[in-house]
Design a protein around this motif. Structure first.
Motif, PDB file in Angstrom:
ATOM      1  N   TYR A  21       0.848  -1.188   0.000  1.00 18.35           N
ATOM      2  CA  TYR A  21       0.000   0.000   0.000  1.00 18.35           C
ATOM      3  C   TYR A  21       0.885   1.240   0.000  1.00 18.35           C
ATOM      4  CZ  TYR A  21      -3.273  -3.458   1.860  1.00 18.35           C
ATOM      5  OH  TYR A  21      -4.041  -4.576   2.041  1.00 18.35           O
ATOM      6  N   GLN A  22       0.264   2.395  -0.191  1.00 19.55           N
ATOM      7  CA  GLN A  22       0.991   3.645  -0.029  1.00 19.55           C
ATOM      8  C   GLN A  22       0.158   4.564   0.848  1.00 19.55           C
ATOM      9  OE1 GLN A  22       2.492   5.423  -3.589  1.00 19.55           O
ATOM     10  NE2 GLN A  22       3.332   7.183  -2.512  1.00 19.55           N
ATOM     11  N   ILE A  23       0.808   5.092   1.894  1.00 18.43           N
ATOM     12  CA  ILE A  23       0.181   6.066   2.789  1.00 18.43           C
ATOM     13  C   ILE A  23       1.021   7.330   2.679  1.00 18.43           C
ATOM     14  CG2 ILE A  23      -0.445   6.631   5.158  1.00 18.43           C
ATOM     15  CD1 ILE A  23      -0.790   3.613   5.644  1.00 18.43           C
ATOM     16  N   ASP A  24       0.440   8.372   2.142  1.00 16.13           N
ATOM     17  CA  ASP A  24       1.176   9.585   1.789  1.00 16.13           C
ATOM     18  C   ASP A  24       2.333   9.169   0.878  1.00 16.13           C
ATOM     19  OD1 ASP A  24      -0.554  11.271   3.144  1.00 16.13           O
ATOM     20  OD2 ASP A  24       0.592  11.194   4.995  1.00 16.13           O
ATOM     21  N   GLN A  25       3.575   9.443   1.274  1.00 13.81           N
ATOM     22  CA  GLN A  25       4.707   9.076   0.424  1.00 13.81           C
ATOM     23  C   GLN A  25       5.407   7.804   0.905  1.00 13.81           C
ATOM     24  OE1 GLN A  25       7.267  12.487   0.143  1.00 13.81           O
ATOM     25  NE2 GLN A  25       5.915  13.504  -1.296  1.00 13.81           N
ATOM     26  N   THR A  26       4.835   7.134   1.876  1.00 10.69           N
ATOM     27  CA  THR A  26       5.471   5.959   2.460  1.00 10.69           C
ATOM     28  C   THR A  26       4.826   4.676   1.949  1.00 10.69           C
ATOM     29  OG1 THR A  26       5.934   7.231   4.461  1.00 10.69           O
ATOM     30  CG2 THR A  26       6.063   4.837   4.641  1.00 10.69           C
ATOM     31  N   LEU A  27       5.656   3.745   1.488  1.00  9.59           N
ATOM     32  CA  LEU A  27       5.156   2.429   1.115  1.00  9.59           C
ATOM     33  C   LEU A  27       4.967   1.602   2.378  1.00  9.59           C
ATOM     34  CD1 LEU A  27       7.408   1.694  -1.973  1.00  9.59           C
ATOM     35  CD2 LEU A  27       5.016   2.409  -1.957  1.00  9.59           C
ATOM     36  N   VAL A  28       3.898   0.839   2.413  1.00 11.44           N
ATOM     37  CA  VAL A  28       3.596  -0.016   3.561  1.00 11.44           C
ATOM     38  C   VAL A  28       3.307  -1.413   3.049  1.00 11.44           C
ATOM     39  CG1 VAL A  28       2.019  -0.429   5.488  1.00 11.44           C
ATOM     40  CG2 VAL A  28       2.655   1.925   4.887  1.00 11.44           C
ATOM     41  N   TRP A  29       4.034  -2.380   3.598  1.00 15.09           N
ATOM     42  CA  TRP A  29       3.808  -3.778   3.259  1.00 15.09           C
ATOM     43  C   TRP A  29       3.236  -4.487   4.470  1.00 15.09           C
ATOM     44  CZ3 TRP A  29       8.327  -1.184   2.019  1.00 15.09           C
ATOM     45  CH2 TRP A  29       8.554  -0.987   0.657  1.00 15.09           C
ATOM     46  N   VAL A  30       2.108  -5.131   4.292  1.00 11.64           N
ATOM     47  CA  VAL A  30       1.518  -5.955   5.345  1.00 11.64           C
ATOM     48  C   VAL A  30       1.897  -7.393   5.023  1.00 11.64           C
ATOM     49  CG1 VAL A  30      -0.608  -6.743   6.436  1.00 11.64           C
ATOM     50  CG2 VAL A  30      -0.367  -4.332   5.750  1.00 11.64           C
ATOM     51  N   CYS A  31       2.664  -7.981   5.910  1.00  8.44           N
ATOM     52  CA  CYS A  31       3.184  -9.336   5.689  1.00  8.44           C
ATOM     53  C   CYS A  31       2.240 -10.371   6.285  1.00  8.44           C
ATOM     54  CB  CYS A  31       4.570  -9.454   6.320  1.00  8.44           C
ATOM     55  SG  CYS A  31       5.734  -8.262   5.640  1.00  8.44           S
ATOM     56  N   PHE A  32       2.125 -11.505   5.615  1.00  8.32           N
ATOM     57  CA  PHE A  32       1.288 -12.601   6.107  1.00  8.32           C
ATOM     58  C   PHE A  32       1.960 -13.921   5.798  1.00  8.32           C
ATOM     59  CE2 PHE A  32      -0.540 -10.634   2.270  1.00  8.32           C
ATOM     60  CZ  PHE A  32      -0.380 -11.637   1.325  1.00  8.32           C
ATOM     61  N   ASP A  33       1.542 -14.943   6.517  1.00  7.55           N
ATOM     62  CA  ASP A  33       2.138 -16.272   6.361  1.00  7.55           C
ATOM     63  C   ASP A  33       1.702 -16.955   5.070  1.00  7.55           C
ATOM     64  OD1 ASP A  33       3.394 -16.031   8.835  1.00  7.55           O
ATOM     65  OD2 ASP A  33       1.664 -16.843   9.885  1.00  7.55           O
ATOM     66  N   SER A  34       0.432 -16.787   4.745  1.00  4.79           N
ATOM     67  CA  SER A  34      -0.126 -17.442   3.567  1.00  4.79           C
ATOM     68  C   SER A  34      -1.385 -16.679   3.162  1.00  4.79           C
ATOM     69  CB  SER A  34      -0.492 -18.900   3.890  1.00  4.79           C
ATOM     70  OG  SER A  34      -1.549 -18.928   4.822  1.00  4.79           O
ATOM     71  N   ARG A  35      -1.902 -16.991   2.025  1.00  5.26           N
ATOM     72  CA  ARG A  35      -3.146 -16.347   1.576  1.00  5.26           C
ATOM     73  C   ARG A  35      -4.285 -16.607   2.569  1.00  5.26           C
ATOM     74  NH1 ARG A  35      -2.584 -12.305  -2.024  1.00  5.26           N
ATOM     75  NH2 ARG A  35      -0.892 -12.814  -3.422  1.00  5.26           N
ATOM     76  N   ALA A  36      -4.214 -17.728   3.286  1.00  8.42           N
ATOM     77  CA  ALA A  36      -5.261 -18.055   4.258  1.00  8.42           C
ATOM     78  C   ALA A  36      -5.278 -17.077   5.434  1.00  8.42           C
ATOM     79  CB  ALA A  36      -5.073 -19.485   4.763  1.00  8.42           C
ATOM     80  N   THR A  37      -4.124 -16.483   5.765  1.00 10.76           N
ATOM     81  CA  THR A  37      -4.062 -15.537   6.894  1.00 10.76           C
ATOM     82  C   THR A  37      -4.138 -14.078   6.436  1.00 10.76           C
ATOM     83  OG1 THR A  37      -1.636 -15.510   6.842  1.00 10.76           O
ATOM     84  CG2 THR A  37      -2.696 -17.125   8.310  1.00 10.76           C
ATOM     85  N   ARG A  38      -4.184 -13.870   5.138  1.00  9.55           N
ATOM     86  CA  ARG A  38      -4.122 -12.510   4.585  1.00  9.55           C
ATOM     87  C   ARG A  38      -5.175 -11.574   5.159  1.00  9.55           C
ATOM     88  NH1 ARG A  38      -5.589 -10.939  -1.582  1.00  9.55           N
ATOM     89  NH2 ARG A  38      -4.839  -8.801  -1.526  1.00  9.55           N
ATOM     90  N   ASP A  39      -6.445 -11.930   5.118  1.00 15.66           N
ATOM     91  CA  ASP A  39      -7.505 -11.033   5.570  1.00 15.66           C
ATOM     92  C   ASP A  39      -7.396 -10.723   7.063  1.00 15.66           C
ATOM     93  OD1 ASP A  39      -8.508 -10.893   3.003  1.00 15.66           O
ATOM     94  OD2 ASP A  39     -10.116 -12.348   3.354  1.00 15.66           O
ATOM     95  N   ALA A  40      -7.109 -11.732   7.865  1.00 19.53           N
ATOM     96  CA  ALA A  40      -6.990 -11.519   9.314  1.00 19.53           C
ATOM     97  C   ALA A  40      -5.791 -10.625   9.628  1.00 19.53           C
ATOM     98  CB  ALA A  40      -6.859 -12.857  10.037  1.00 19.53           C
ATOM     99  N   TYR A  41      -4.682 -10.838   8.934  1.00 19.06           N
ATOM    100  CA  TYR A  41      -3.489 -10.019   9.172  1.00 19.06           C
ATOM    101  C   TYR A  41      -3.696  -8.584   8.703  1.00 19.06           C
ATOM    102  CZ  TYR A  41      -0.538 -14.036  10.466  1.00 19.06           C
ATOM    103  OH  TYR A  41       0.031 -15.105  11.093  1.00 19.06           O
ATOM    104  N   THR A  42      -4.401  -8.420   7.597  1.00 20.48           N
ATOM    105  CA  THR A  42      -4.687  -7.072   7.101  1.00 20.48           C
ATOM    106  C   THR A  42      -5.581  -6.325   8.094  1.00 20.48           C
ATOM    107  OG1 THR A  42      -4.449  -7.793   4.814  1.00 20.48           O
ATOM    108  CG2 THR A  42      -5.673  -5.752   5.182  1.00 20.48           C
ATOM    109  N   ALA A  43      -6.578  -6.992   8.629  1.00 21.06           N
ATOM    110  CA  ALA A  43      -7.453  -6.361   9.621  1.00 21.06           C
ATOM    111  C   ALA A  43      -6.661  -5.981  10.879  1.00 21.06           C
ATOM    112  CB  ALA A  43      -8.608  -7.301   9.984  1.00 21.06           C
ATOM    113  N   ALA A  44      -5.784  -6.867  11.315  1.00 18.63           N
ATOM    114  CA  ALA A  44      -4.955  -6.566  12.492  1.00 18.63           C
ATOM    115  C   ALA A  44      -4.023  -5.395  12.201  1.00 18.63           C
ATOM    116  CB  ALA A  44      -4.154  -7.797  12.896  1.00 18.63           C
ATOM    117  N   ALA A  45      -3.422  -5.378  11.022  1.00 16.96           N
ATOM    118  CA  ALA A  45      -2.516  -4.287  10.652  1.00 16.96           C
ATOM    119  C   ALA A  45      -3.251  -2.953  10.626  1.00 16.96           C
ATOM    120  CB  ALA A  45      -1.875  -4.558   9.296  1.00 16.96           C
ATOM    121  N   PHE A  46      -4.483  -2.944  10.142  1.00 18.36           N
ATOM    122  CA  PHE A  46      -5.277  -1.716  10.112  1.00 18.36           C
ATOM    123  C   PHE A  46      -5.390  -1.120  11.518  1.00 18.36           C
ATOM    124  CE2 PHE A  46      -9.527   0.152  10.780  1.00 18.36           C
ATOM    125  CZ  PHE A  46      -9.360   1.317  10.037  1.00 18.36           C
ATOM    126  N   HIS A  47      -5.596  -1.958  12.517  1.00 23.00           N
ATOM    127  CA  HIS A  47      -5.726  -1.483  13.893  1.00 23.00           C
ATOM    128  C   HIS A  47      -4.378  -1.101  14.502  1.00 23.00           C
ATOM    129  CE1 HIS A  47      -9.983  -2.186  14.025  1.00 23.00           C
ATOM    130  NE2 HIS A  47      -9.785  -3.389  13.511  1.00 23.00           N
TER     131      HIS A  47
END
Length: 143
Positions: A21-47
């Motif tokens: 993702y990009q927030i202002d001028q900063t790139l942000v990578w949300v890392c996850f173990d597998s596609r199965a954990t992607r949504d849960a990790y993204t939700a946690a990262a948002f918080h």
């Protein structure tokens, strides 16, 4: 800084183990173990993002301390010119949601412009530093 809802935001890129993702001028990578954990990790990262982004001034302070030790002449010239407070910015942040850990890549500020006519050195792209923020908020240089 307005924090977008990365759960519904457009991606810059999607890979097997992270989304970009990009927030202002900063790139942000949300890392996850597998596609199965992607949504849960993204939700946690948002918080976690508000506290991660609030750590940026302390992260830059830690990076400055490290880089001053490695390049004293560079910093001396910028201190004399009064430009050292504006020199660094966070280029990218890797977020590891399960541990609430974040890794920040800090390097020369893309928007930095030296005073007109000033002959000041620049940081080499390889002179950047990685700074970690642990889940409990401890900030330190990553070696």
């Amino acid at each position: 800084m307005l924090i977008p809802d990365i759960r519904t935001a457009a991606l810059l890129g999607s890979y097997d183990n992270r989304d970009e993702y990009q927030i202002d001028q900063t790139l942000v990578w949300v890392c996850f173990d597998s596609r199965a954990t992607r949504d849960a990790y993204t939700a946690a990262a948002f918080h976690q993002l508000p506290s991660i982004l609030q750590a940026i001034p302390a992260v830059i302070e830690e990076a400055v301390a490290c880089l001053r030790e490695h390049s004293p002449d560079f910093w001396r010239l910028h201190d004399l010119a009064g430009t050292s407070p504006d020199l660094l910015s966070v280029w990218g942040i890797w977020v590891y949601p399960p541990s609430c850990h974040a890794s920040f890549h800090v390097n020369e500020n893309h928007d930095f412009e030296p005073p007109e006519g000033a002959q000041l050195p620049s940081l080499d792209e390889m002179d950047g530093v990685h700074v970690a923020r642990s889940g409990d908020g401890v900030i330190k240089i990553e070696r």
